[in-house]
Design an enzyme around this catalytic site. Structure first.
Site, PDB file in Angstrom:
ATOM      1  N   HIS A 177      58.179  37.952  35.259  1.00  0.00           N
ATOM      2  CA  HIS A 177      58.648  39.333  35.317  1.00  0.00           C
ATOM      3  C   HIS A 177      59.638  39.555  34.173  1.00  0.00           C
ATOM      4  CE1 HIS A 177      57.210  40.480  39.496  1.00  0.00           C
ATOM      5  NE2 HIS A 177      56.964  39.184  39.425  1.00  0.00           N
ATOM      6  N   SER A 190      53.416  39.874  39.184  1.00  0.00           N
ATOM      7  CA  SER A 190      53.430  38.571  38.521  1.00  0.00           C
ATOM      8  C   SER A 190      52.232  38.399  37.584  1.00  0.00           C
ATOM      9  CB  SER A 190      53.410  37.447  39.564  1.00  0.00           C
ATOM     10  OG  SER A 190      54.571  37.474  40.350  1.00  0.00           O
ATOM     11  N   ALA A 242      49.748  40.279  42.398  1.00  0.00           N
ATOM     12  CA  ALA A 242      48.933  39.082  42.533  1.00  0.00           C
ATOM     13  C   ALA A 242      48.932  38.716  44.007  1.00  0.00           C
ATOM     14  CB  ALA A 242      49.518  37.950  41.693  1.00  0.00           C
ATOM     15  N   HIS A 282      53.027  28.888  41.867  1.00  0.00           N
ATOM     16  CA  HIS A 282      53.297  30.195  41.262  1.00  0.00           C
ATOM     17  C   HIS A 282      52.762  30.241  39.834  1.00  0.00           C
ATOM     18  CE1 HIS A 282      55.239  34.053  40.769  1.00  0.00           C
ATOM     19  NE2 HIS A 282      55.857  33.624  39.681  1.00  0.00           N
ATOM     20  N   HIS A 325      62.027  41.654  44.980  1.00  0.00           N
ATOM     21  CA  HIS A 325      61.409  41.150  46.199  1.00  0.00           C
ATOM     22  C   HIS A 325      62.454  40.917  47.287  1.00  0.00           C
ATOM     23  CE1 HIS A 325      58.762  39.943  42.864  1.00  0.00           C
ATOM     24  NE2 HIS A 325      57.766  40.059  43.711  1.00  0.00           N
ATOM     25  N   TYR A 368      62.466  38.464  49.283  1.00  0.00           N
ATOM     26  CA  TYR A 368      62.813  37.042  49.348  1.00  0.00           C
ATOM     27  C   TYR A 368      63.866  36.639  48.316  1.00  0.00           C
ATOM     28  CZ  TYR A 368      59.530  36.334  45.415  1.00  0.00           C
ATOM     29  OH  TYR A 368      58.876  36.392  44.214  1.00  0.00           O
ATOM     30  N   GLU A 369      64.119  37.495  47.323  1.00  0.00           N
ATOM     31  CA  GLU A 369      65.158  37.198  46.346  1.00  0.00           C
ATOM     32  C   GLU A 369      66.558  37.384  46.930  1.00  0.00           C
ATOM     33  OE1 GLU A 369      64.216  38.508  42.116  1.00  0.00           O
ATOM     34  OE2 GLU A 369      62.772  39.700  43.262  1.00  0.00           O
ATOM     35  N   MET A 429      53.764  39.308  48.767  1.00  0.00           N
ATOM     36  CA  MET A 429      55.170  39.421  49.148  1.00  0.00           C
ATOM     37  C   MET A 429      55.831  40.669  48.567  1.00  0.00           C
ATOM     38  SD  MET A 429      56.092  35.448  48.355  1.00  0.00           S
ATOM     39  CE  MET A 429      54.930  34.144  48.819  1.00  0.00           C
ATOM     40  N   SER A 430      55.040  41.682  48.264  1.00  0.00           N
ATOM     41  CA  SER A 430      55.595  42.881  47.621  1.00  0.00           C
ATOM     42  C   SER A 430      54.802  44.112  48.041  1.00  0.00           C
ATOM     43  CB  SER A 430      55.537  42.717  46.094  1.00  0.00           C
ATOM     44  OG  SER A 430      54.185  42.673  45.648  1.00  0.00           O
ATOM     45  N   ASN A 474      43.791  33.247  44.566  1.00  0.00           N
ATOM     46  CA  ASN A 474      43.242  32.035  45.181  1.00  0.00           C
ATOM     47  C   ASN A 474      42.361  32.420  46.356  1.00  0.00           C
ATOM     48  OD1 ASN A 474      46.211  32.450  46.222  1.00  0.00           O
ATOM     49  ND2 ASN A 474      45.130  31.447  47.897  1.00  0.00           N
TER      50      ASN A 474
END
Length: 271
Positions: free
Chosen positions: A59, A28, A111, A246, A81, A83-84, A209-210, A233
């Site tokens: 992306h 990202s 990220a 995001h 991902h 989660y997709e 998440m990747s 963060n």
């Protein structure tokens, strides 16, 4: 699945005139590195047989073949991902295809949320190890011996030589880098304060998440791996007053991308 992988690789071979040695997966807000590739051939995911399509903002959703630092490369501007809604075989499909394109090195970027209290927003972290906290394993199911062994040892996943080279490049460029452990989980929710604390107890320095599924599959195939996270963060589990979005993740990653690009470009030139 194996036939689909080979079919996709054969399709791509007909579209390109090079054999990529190194693959780069851009997360990202980090897709700009692909624009530095010269003599490029760009192929949209939607035009590639059997390829999933990236649905996440930030992306671009394309493969970029060409030269970077004098080497033949392929860059993924956007990844897939869990989660997709994709299964692990789909999330890592591109890494399997890269193997049949002749790729020997994999560079992954992402990220990530900071867990280590010593890390600051905008820091770069070289990944030295990872923790797989996904609910499904990418190697679950039938094993194909031509891809790798049934039970791969995970003791040395991230290439120590590449880590040393990257540190030297960062030092020569005046770029400060951290080193640490990345923990991957399914998302798409960001972590609760208690989950942040749990991941830190596990020994993780950053979370996302990747990356982990891709790295496992690349390691299974014998690829040499280098990974880098942009810390978007800071960890403040006891003071969760500011909401992380995001869009903020993309903005921070984009602001730090030029530094990461210099390190990765230098590393590729020395591979």
């Amino acid at each position: 699945m194996l036939e689909k992988i080979k079919q996709t690789a054969d399709f791509l071979k007909q579209k390109i005139s090079i054999q990529p040695e190194t693959a780069i997966i851009l997360g990202s807000g980090l897709g700009g590195l692909g624009n530095k590739i010269t003599d490029s051939v760009k192929i949209k995911y939607q035009d590639i047989p059997n390829f999933p399509v990236s649905t996440v903002a930030g992306h671009s959703g394309q493969l970029v073949f060409g030269k970077l630092a004098g080497k033949n490369v392929v860059a993924m501007q956007g990844r897939f991902h869990f989660y997709e809604g994709y299964g692990m075989k789909e999330v890592t499909f591109h890494v399997r295809v890269m193997y049949f394109l002749g790729v020997k090195n994999l560079i992954v970027s992402n990220a990530a949320g900071g867990l280590n209290p010593k890390f600051n927003q905008g820091d770069l972290m070289i990944i030295t190890d990872h923790i797989n906290f996904f609910p499904e394993h990418p190697l679950r199911g039938k094993n194909f011996e031509e891809l790798g062994t049934r039970f791969p040892d995970m003791g040395k996943v991230y290439n120590t030589e590449y880590i040393k080279i990257a540190e030297k490049i960062a030092n020569s460029e005046g770029i400060s880098v951290q080193k640490g452990v990345y923990i991957g989980s399914s998302g798409p929710t960001l972590e609760t304060p208690s989950e942040y604390k749990m991941f830190r107890i596990f020994g993780a320095d950053a979370t996302g998440m990747s990356t982990v599924p891709e790295v496992i599959v690349a390691h299974h195939q014998g690829m040499k791996i280098f990974g880098m996270s942009v810390i978007t963060n800071e960890s403040e589990p006891d003071n969760p007053n500011e909401e992380t979005t995001h869009e903020e993740v993309q903005d921070v990653a984009g602001s730090v991308e030029p530094k990461m690009t210099r390190i990765i470009e230098g590393l590729i030139g020395r591979m």
